[in-house]
Design a protein around this motif. Structure first.
Motif, PDB file in Angstrom:
ATOM      1  N   ALA A  21       0.846  -1.200   0.000  1.00  0.00           N
ATOM      2  CA  ALA A  21       0.000   0.000   0.000  1.00  0.00           C
ATOM      3  C   ALA A  21       0.882   1.252   0.000  1.00  0.00           C
ATOM      4  O   ALA A  21       0.584   2.241  -0.690  1.00  0.00           O
ATOM      5  CB  ALA A  21      -0.914  -0.016   1.226  1.00  0.00           C
ATOM      6  N   THR A  22       1.983   1.190   0.722  1.00  0.00           N
ATOM      7  CA  THR A  22       2.913   2.320   0.800  1.00  0.00           C
ATOM      8  C   THR A  22       3.543   2.586  -0.569  1.00  0.00           C
ATOM      9  O   THR A  22       3.604   3.728  -1.029  1.00  0.00           O
ATOM     10  CB  THR A  22       4.004   2.035   1.856  1.00  0.00           C
ATOM     11  OG1 THR A  22       3.365   1.604   3.061  1.00  0.00           O
ATOM     12  CG2 THR A  22       4.854   3.257   2.132  1.00  0.00           C
ATOM     13  N   TRP A  23       3.989   1.516  -1.228  1.00  0.00           N
ATOM     14  CA  TRP A  23       4.580   1.668  -2.574  1.00  0.00           C
ATOM     15  C   TRP A  23       3.554   2.244  -3.549  1.00  0.00           C
ATOM     16  O   TRP A  23       3.873   3.091  -4.377  1.00  0.00           O
ATOM     17  CB  TRP A  23       5.086   0.317  -3.094  1.00  0.00           C
ATOM     18  CG  TRP A  23       6.363  -0.147  -2.474  1.00  0.00           C
ATOM     19  CD1 TRP A  23       7.412   0.635  -2.052  1.00  0.00           C
ATOM     20  CD2 TRP A  23       6.746  -1.504  -2.201  1.00  0.00           C
ATOM     21  NE1 TRP A  23       8.424  -0.162  -1.543  1.00  0.00           N
ATOM     22  CE2 TRP A  23       8.050  -1.478  -1.623  1.00  0.00           C
ATOM     23  CE3 TRP A  23       6.142  -2.745  -2.390  1.00  0.00           C
ATOM     24  CZ2 TRP A  23       8.735  -2.634  -1.242  1.00  0.00           C
ATOM     25  CZ3 TRP A  23       6.821  -3.889  -2.011  1.00  0.00           C
ATOM     26  CH2 TRP A  23       8.096  -3.833  -1.436  1.00  0.00           C
ATOM     27  N   LEU A  24       2.316   1.745  -3.432  1.00  0.00           N
ATOM     28  CA  LEU A  24       1.254   2.235  -4.324  1.00  0.00           C
ATOM     29  C   LEU A  24       1.034   3.737  -4.120  1.00  0.00           C
ATOM     30  O   LEU A  24       0.954   4.500  -5.095  1.00  0.00           O
ATOM     31  CB  LEU A  24      -0.044   1.455  -4.049  1.00  0.00           C
ATOM     32  CG  LEU A  24      -1.298   1.928  -4.779  1.00  0.00           C
ATOM     33  CD1 LEU A  24      -1.140   1.767  -6.288  1.00  0.00           C
ATOM     34  CD2 LEU A  24      -2.531   1.155  -4.288  1.00  0.00           C
ATOM     35  N   LYS A  30       3.722  10.477  -6.306  1.00  0.00           N
ATOM     36  CA  LYS A  30       5.061  10.807  -6.830  1.00  0.00           C
ATOM     37  C   LYS A  30       5.979  11.296  -5.705  1.00  0.00           C
ATOM     38  O   LYS A  30       6.671  12.308  -5.818  1.00  0.00           O
ATOM     39  CB  LYS A  30       4.968  11.845  -7.951  1.00  0.00           C
ATOM     40  CG  LYS A  30       4.152  11.358  -9.139  1.00  0.00           C
ATOM     41  CD  LYS A  30       4.236  12.332 -10.308  1.00  0.00           C
ATOM     42  CE  LYS A  30       3.491  11.817 -11.525  1.00  0.00           C
ATOM     43  NZ  LYS A  30       2.019  11.708 -11.320  1.00  0.00           N
ATOM     44  N   LEU A  31       5.966  10.572  -4.603  1.00  0.00           N
ATOM     45  CA  LEU A  31       6.821  10.890  -3.454  1.00  0.00           C
ATOM     46  C   LEU A  31       7.794   9.738  -3.220  1.00  0.00           C
ATOM     47  O   LEU A  31       7.473   8.579  -3.475  1.00  0.00           O
ATOM     48  CB  LEU A  31       5.976  11.076  -2.190  1.00  0.00           C
ATOM     49  CG  LEU A  31       5.015  12.272  -2.153  1.00  0.00           C
ATOM     50  CD1 LEU A  31       4.208  12.246  -0.861  1.00  0.00           C
ATOM     51  CD2 LEU A  31       5.779  13.583  -2.285  1.00  0.00           C
ATOM     52  N   SER A  32       8.985  10.072  -2.716  1.00  0.00           N
ATOM     53  CA  SER A  32       9.927   9.027  -2.311  1.00  0.00           C
ATOM     54  C   SER A  32       9.443   8.437  -0.983  1.00  0.00           C
ATOM     55  O   SER A  32       8.564   9.009  -0.317  1.00  0.00           O
ATOM     56  CB  SER A  32      11.322   9.619  -2.119  1.00  0.00           C
ATOM     57  OG  SER A  32      11.316  10.461  -0.976  1.00  0.00           O
ATOM     58  N   ALA A  33      10.050   7.310  -0.586  1.00  0.00           N
ATOM     59  CA  ALA A  33       9.675   6.659   0.669  1.00  0.00           C
ATOM     60  C   ALA A  33       9.838   7.634   1.841  1.00  0.00           C
ATOM     61  O   ALA A  33       8.976   7.720   2.719  1.00  0.00           O
ATOM     62  CB  ALA A  33      10.527   5.407   0.882  1.00  0.00           C
ATOM     63  N   LEU A  34      10.947   8.374   1.812  1.00  0.00           N
ATOM     64  CA  LEU A  34      11.222   9.306   2.905  1.00  0.00           C
ATOM     65  C   LEU A  34      10.197  10.451   2.909  1.00  0.00           C
ATOM     66  O   LEU A  34       9.663  10.824   3.968  1.00  0.00           O
ATOM     67  CB  LEU A  34      12.650   9.866   2.768  1.00  0.00           C
ATOM     68  CG  LEU A  34      13.072  10.832   3.863  1.00  0.00           C
ATOM     69  CD1 LEU A  34      13.064  10.137   5.231  1.00  0.00           C
ATOM     70  CD2 LEU A  34      14.461  11.405   3.576  1.00  0.00           C
ATOM     71  N   GLU A  35       9.919  10.989   1.734  1.00  0.00           N
ATOM     72  CA  GLU A  35       8.950  12.098   1.652  1.00  0.00           C
ATOM     73  C   GLU A  35       7.575  11.674   2.180  1.00  0.00           C
ATOM     74  O   GLU A  35       6.913  12.429   2.894  1.00  0.00           O
ATOM     75  CB  GLU A  35       8.822  12.586   0.201  1.00  0.00           C
ATOM     76  CG  GLU A  35      10.031  13.380  -0.271  1.00  0.00           C
ATOM     77  CD  GLU A  35      10.062  13.568  -1.788  1.00  0.00           C
ATOM     78  OE1 GLU A  35      10.743  14.495  -2.225  1.00  0.00           O
ATOM     79  OE2 GLU A  35       9.408  12.780  -2.516  1.00  0.00           O
TER      80      GLU A  35
END
Ligand code: GLN
Length: 270
Positions: A21-24, A30-35
């Motif tokens: 869900a996070t990757w989706l 259009k955000l990086s994991a950190l953002e």
């Protein structure tokens, strides 16, 4: 709906479902994991929310995330995937590592039979810029995806050829033949979990061995002296693949395990 709330719609904290869900959501926003982590209280627009809920629905029906986002990481590359291609698997990176450990000429002539997204051919091209690499596929729509991936990563020295296995090739000899062909037994219940991927890329006759066998028996006519064949196969097929290599008078036959401890790749020299 805020990001934190959106994520809580799927799986428990730290579960694989929640990670998907996070990757989706990263893909849609259009955000990086950190953002994403830093903006948990940011609200989704109505469009973003709709796209996210649609995506969750498709995941719930068993569709691979890669088909929803249209990309899948493989080796160091982000690859475009479509329903015309298999989703590249982490296990196939073992094949890449195995090949990179071989002692091959600086300008080795290499072919990847049945390239799909181009995963194997392009990963090797990214590591060995002086190799002459050809990638084949029987389906034009699939080969187009591989070509697009080559352009996306500036790996435009890779050549593409349309056709079934060796039929795609013009007369030449190779230092290395690689392939991740279909190898699942049509009777294997595992196939039922893979309904969204092209069956032609997954399933093969003779308990999954038909294409592996064809590649092995024909490879010798396409190899330079001491050329290598490196093949991915099913967890229980190493013995059968080794036997076919032996019957065809190959030497230095070795099987390599994947990260899950299953025999996954067998290589041999002619
Ligand atoms: N490794 C894949 C799976 O079992 C199959 C890939 C293939 O058939 N080449 O899901």
């Amino acid at each position: 709906m805020k990001i934190a709330q959106a994520l809580s719609l799927r799986g428990q904290a730290d579960s694989y479902e929640r990670q998907e869900a996070t990757w989706l959501l990263e893909h849609i926003l259009k955000l990086s994991a950190l953002e994403l982590k830093l903006h948990m209280m940011q609200a989704l627009t109505a469009e973003q929310e709709q796209a996210y809920l649609d995506g969750l629905m498709r995941l719930a029906k068993g569709e691979p995330l890669a088909y929803i986002t249209g990309t899948q990481p493989f080796w160091t590359l982000d690859l475009k995937v479509t329903p015309d291609t298999l989703v590249p698997r982490p296990d196939t990176e073992i094949l890449i590592e195995t090949v990179l450990n071989l002692d091959l000429p600086y300008q080795a002539n290499v072919v990847d039979l049945g390239t799909g997204t181009g995963a194997i051919a392009l990963a090797l091209a990214s590591e060995r810029p002086h190799w002459h690499i050809t990638a084949t596929d029987i389906y034009a729509a699939t080969l187009d995806v591989a070509k697009e991936n080559a352009i996306r990563h500036g790996l435009d020295r890779v050549q593409f050829a349309l056709g079934a296995w060796y039929q795609a090739l013009t007369a030449q000899k190779f230092d290395l033949i690689v392939s991740n062909p279909p190898y699942i037994d049509p009777q294997d219940p595992h196939v039922l979990n893979l309904q969204h991927e092209p069956q032609r890329a997954l399933v093969a006759d003779q308990h999954g061995l038909a294409d592996l066998e064809h590649i092995i028996t024909t490879a010798r006519y396409w190899l330079k002296p001491n050329g290598w064949v490196v093949l991915e196969h099913g967890f229980d097929q190493a013995q059968a693949v080794q036997t076919r290599f032996k019957q065809n008078h190959y030497k230095n036959i070795t099987s390599i395990q994947d990260y899950g401890g299953n025999d996954r790749v067998t290589l041999a020299q002619f």
